[in-house]
Scaffold this motif. Structure first.
Motif, PDB file in Angstrom:
ATOM      1  N   GLU A 214       0.834  -1.201   0.000  1.00 50.57           N
ATOM      2  CA  GLU A 214       0.000   0.000   0.000  1.00 50.57           C
ATOM      3  C   GLU A 214       0.872   1.256   0.000  1.00 50.57           C
ATOM      4  O   GLU A 214       0.581   2.230  -0.711  1.00 50.57           O
ATOM      5  N   ALA A 215       1.926   1.233   0.805  1.00 50.92           N
ATOM      6  CA  ALA A 215       2.832   2.382   0.844  1.00 50.92           C
ATOM      7  C   ALA A 215       3.533   2.573  -0.497  1.00 50.92           C
ATOM      8  O   ALA A 215       3.734   3.699  -0.959  1.00 50.92           O
ATOM      9  N   MET A 216       3.898   1.467  -1.164  1.00 48.57           N
ATOM     10  CA  MET A 216       4.533   1.554  -2.472  1.00 48.57           C
ATOM     11  C   MET A 216       3.586   2.139  -3.509  1.00 48.57           C
ATOM     12  O   MET A 216       3.986   2.942  -4.361  1.00 48.57           O
ATOM     13  N   LYS A 217       2.343   1.750  -3.444  1.00 44.92           N
ATOM     14  CA  LYS A 217       1.359   2.264  -4.392  1.00 44.92           C
ATOM     15  C   LYS A 217       1.205   3.775  -4.234  1.00 44.92           C
ATOM     16  O   LYS A 217       1.193   4.529  -5.222  1.00 44.92           O
ATOM     17  N   GLN A 218       1.096   4.235  -2.995  1.00 46.04           N
ATOM     18  CA  GLN A 218       0.973   5.674  -2.750  1.00 46.04           C
ATOM     19  C   GLN A 218       2.243   6.416  -3.171  1.00 46.04           C
ATOM     20  O   GLN A 218       2.168   7.498  -3.756  1.00 46.04           O
ATOM     21  N   TRP A 219       3.397   5.814  -2.887  1.00 44.13           N
ATOM     22  CA  TRP A 219       4.668   6.461  -3.235  1.00 44.13           C
ATOM     23  C   TRP A 219       4.843   6.555  -4.746  1.00 44.13           C
ATOM     24  O   TRP A 219       5.278   7.574  -5.273  1.00 44.13           O
ATOM     25  N   GLU A 220       4.483   5.482  -5.467  1.00 41.29           N
ATOM     26  CA  GLU A 220       4.637   5.498  -6.917  1.00 41.29           C
ATOM     27  C   GLU A 220       3.663   6.485  -7.564  1.00 41.29           C
ATOM     28  O   GLU A 220       4.009   7.145  -8.547  1.00 41.29           O
ATOM     29  N   ASP A 221       2.472   6.586  -7.022  1.00 40.29           N
ATOM     30  CA  ASP A 221       1.541   7.606  -7.521  1.00 40.29           C
ATOM     31  C   ASP A 221       2.121   9.004  -7.323  1.00 40.29           C
ATOM     32  O   ASP A 221       2.009   9.881  -8.188  1.00 40.29           O
ATOM     33  N   LYS A 222       2.753   9.196  -6.180  1.00 37.64           N
ATOM     34  CA  LYS A 222       3.382  10.491  -5.901  1.00 37.64           C
ATOM     35  C   LYS A 222       4.526  10.763  -6.866  1.00 37.64           C
ATOM     36  O   LYS A 222       4.700  11.889  -7.360  1.00 37.64           O
ATOM     37  N   MET A 223       5.331   9.732  -7.179  1.00 35.11           N
ATOM     38  CA  MET A 223       6.447   9.889  -8.115  1.00 35.11           C
ATOM     39  C   MET A 223       5.943  10.219  -9.514  1.00 35.11           C
ATOM     40  O   MET A 223       6.495  11.067 -10.220  1.00 35.11           O
ATOM     41  N   LEU A 224       4.856   9.557  -9.935  1.00 33.58           N
ATOM     42  CA  LEU A 224       4.287   9.824 -11.257  1.00 33.58           C
ATOM     43  C   LEU A 224       3.743  11.246 -11.350  1.00 33.58           C
ATOM     44  O   LEU A 224       3.887  11.919 -12.366  1.00 33.58           O
ATOM     45  N   SER A 225       3.142  11.704 -10.274  1.00 36.56           N
ATOM     46  CA  SER A 225       2.579  13.058 -10.290  1.00 36.56           C
ATOM     47  C   SER A 225       3.651  14.130 -10.220  1.00 36.56           C
ATOM     48  O   SER A 225       3.420  15.271 -10.610  1.00 36.56           O
ATOM     49  N   SER A 226       4.839  13.769  -9.726  1.00 39.92           N
ATOM     50  CA  SER A 226       5.932  14.741  -9.638  1.00 39.92           C
ATOM     51  C   SER A 226       6.967  14.537 -10.741  1.00 39.92           C
ATOM     52  O   SER A 226       8.078  15.028 -10.656  1.00 39.92           O
ATOM     53  N   GLU A 227       6.612  13.774 -11.770  1.00 42.08           N
ATOM     54  CA  GLU A 227       7.446  13.558 -12.955  1.00 42.08           C
ATOM     55  C   GLU A 227       8.719  12.771 -12.657  1.00 42.08           C
ATOM     56  O   GLU A 227       9.693  12.832 -13.408  1.00 42.08           O
ATOM     57  N   ASN A 228       8.732  12.001 -11.577  1.00 43.58           N
ATOM     58  CA  ASN A 228       9.873  11.121 -11.281  1.00 43.58           C
ATOM     59  C   ASN A 228       9.564   9.709 -11.786  1.00 43.58           C
ATOM     60  O   ASN A 228       9.572   8.737 -11.038  1.00 43.58           O
ATOM     61  N   VAL A 229       9.286   9.615 -13.075  1.00 43.02           N
ATOM     62  CA  VAL A 229       8.877   8.331 -13.649  1.00 43.02           C
ATOM     63  C   VAL A 229       9.997   7.311 -13.561  1.00 43.02           C
ATOM     64  O   VAL A 229       9.756   6.115 -13.422  1.00 43.02           O
ATOM     65  N   GLU A 230      11.271   7.769 -13.643  1.00 42.97           N
ATOM     66  CA  GLU A 230      12.390   6.832 -13.634  1.00 42.97           C
ATOM     67  C   GLU A 230      12.506   6.084 -12.317  1.00 42.97           C
ATOM     68  O   GLU A 230      13.158   5.043 -12.244  1.00 42.97           O
ATOM     69  N   ALA A 231      11.866   6.575 -11.254  1.00 43.73           N
ATOM     70  CA  ALA A 231      11.945   5.918  -9.949  1.00 43.73           C
ATOM     71  C   ALA A 231      10.886   4.842  -9.778  1.00 43.73           C
ATOM     72  O   ALA A 231      10.964   4.045  -8.847  1.00 43.73           O
ATOM     73  N   VAL A 232       9.910   4.790 -10.676  1.00 45.91           N
ATOM     74  CA  VAL A 232       8.805   3.847 -10.552  1.00 45.91           C
ATOM     75  C   VAL A 232       9.191   2.535 -11.215  1.00 45.91           C
ATOM     76  O   VAL A 232       9.916   2.516 -12.215  1.00 45.91           O
ATOM     77  N   ARG A 233       8.711   1.434 -10.656  1.00 45.72           N
ATOM     78  CA  ARG A 233       8.980   0.136 -11.243  1.00 45.72           C
ATOM     79  C   ARG A 233       8.473   0.079 -12.679  1.00 45.72           C
ATOM     80  O   ARG A 233       7.418   0.621 -13.006  1.00 45.72           O
ATOM     81  N   LYS A 234       9.228  -0.566 -13.552  1.00 45.70           N
ATOM     82  CA  LYS A 234       8.915  -0.552 -14.978  1.00 45.70           C
ATOM     83  C   LYS A 234       7.520  -1.079 -15.265  1.00 45.70           C
ATOM     84  O   LYS A 234       6.820  -0.584 -16.137  1.00 45.70           O
ATOM     85  N   LYS A 235       7.111  -2.105 -14.539  1.00 49.99           N
ATOM     86  CA  LYS A 235       5.804  -2.693 -14.816  1.00 49.99           C
ATOM     87  C   LYS A 235       4.659  -1.750 -14.455  1.00 49.99           C
ATOM     88  O   LYS A 235       3.525  -1.972 -14.868  1.00 49.99           O
ATOM     89  N   ASN A 236       4.939  -0.695 -13.670  1.00 52.98           N
ATOM     90  CA  ASN A 236       3.891   0.232 -13.258  1.00 52.98           C
ATOM     91  C   ASN A 236       3.925   1.557 -14.009  1.00 52.98           C
ATOM     92  O   ASN A 236       3.069   2.396 -13.809  1.00 52.98           O
ATOM     93  N   VAL A 237       4.915   1.762 -14.873  1.00 52.65           N
ATOM     94  CA  VAL A 237       5.047   3.063 -15.522  1.00 52.65           C
ATOM     95  C   VAL A 237       3.871   3.349 -16.426  1.00 52.65           C
ATOM     96  O   VAL A 237       3.375   4.466 -16.484  1.00 52.65           O
TER      97      VAL A 237
END
Length: 269
Positions: A214-237
């Motif tokens: 759950e924490a990863m999901k929230q963190w990855e959503d935050k990364m996507l919204s802040s344009e840090n796509v390179e930090a998100v797991r490839k399968k979730n980009v």
């Protein structure tokens, strides 16, 4: 000792020169000495010449000891920052001097390195290529790890076995071999446990894993919204963000569309 003296005499440049000038027989003997020496050199691995330091590193190496002496409580990172500040404030004439020293040594190094590369076998070149590739991959992994840490990525929890090891690992300060043996014994103990004995460790691990996901999901959503796509797991980009990160639709996450097939201009019969 006499043998060492004889060896030095045999390989003395003066002796080789006089032997070469002595006559045909001596010339043949000298040629034999040279051929033996060349065979011993070519059969061994060539020594790679050391690349010269650039102007900045050259300057830092010259002042690092004095900075450490005047700042005894400073860490190596702080010393590097102080050296960088001094380089920035250094006058241009001094910087040019360091640059010229570097260029002179660089020219010599290029010649030596070209000779070194020409002496390598295909197998040695392939080995060097593999080592360079491994170093680059290691550097990329370290940079990625540092980036994820700075961005606050949640830490993956331990599984049941690691929790058991953490609880039952009594000895500390062991050597590498002793620690390896201790972990081997813990593994044997874990395998001897019944399912009921393993259940508390596995239940804790499952509960932590749910919180982690759950924490990863929230963190990855935050990364996507802040344009840090390179930090998100490839399968979730390419997955759409959750409603909580709708701001990503405004430019945070790149939209990748499948190319459309061109319309056929040939009429069907």
């Amino acid at each position: 000792m006499q043998f060492g003296t004889l060896t030095r005499l045999l390989y003395s440049p003066r002796l080789l020169l006089s032997t070469w000038q002595a006559g045909p027989l001596a010339s043949a003997q000298c040629s034999g000495l040279h051929s033996t020496a060349s065979l011993s050199v070519t059969s061994s691995t060539p020594v790679k010449p050391k690349r010269p330091m650039n102007a900045y590193i050259r300057y830092v190496q010259g002042i690092r000891s004095s900075l450490a002496s005047s700042n005894p409580k400073a860490s190596p990172t702080e010393i590097s920052k102080l050296a960088a500040a001094k380089w920035q404030s250094l006058d241009q004439a001094s910087k040019v001097k360091y640059e010229e020293e570097y260029k002179r040594e660089q020219a010599v190094w290029l010649q030596k390195n070209a000779k070194y590369l020409s002496q390598l076998t295909d197998a040695q070149k392939e080995e060097i290529k593999l080592e360079r590739q491994q170093r680059n991959e290691g550097k990329i992994k370290r940079e990625q790890k540092r980036l994820l840490k700075e961005l606050g990525r949640p830490k993956r929890p331990m599984n049941g076995y690691l929790r058991f090891c953490l609880k039952n690992k009594p000895a500390t300060g062991l050597s590498k071999e002793e620690n390896k043996m201790q972990m081997k014994n813990l593994g044997m103990q874990w395998r001897r446990l019944t399912d009921e004995e393993k259940e508390p460790y596995n239940k804790e691990a499952e509960a932590d894993m749910k919180r982690y996901q759950e924490a990863m999901k929230q963190w990855e959503d935050k990364m996507l919204s802040s344009e840090n796509v390179e930090a998100v797991r490839k399968k979730n980009v390419l997955l759409p963000p959750s409603p909580a990160s709708a701001i990503a639709k405004k430019g945070g996450m790149p939209v990748i569309e499948k190319p459309k097939k061109p319309a056929s201009t040939t009429a069907r019969p």
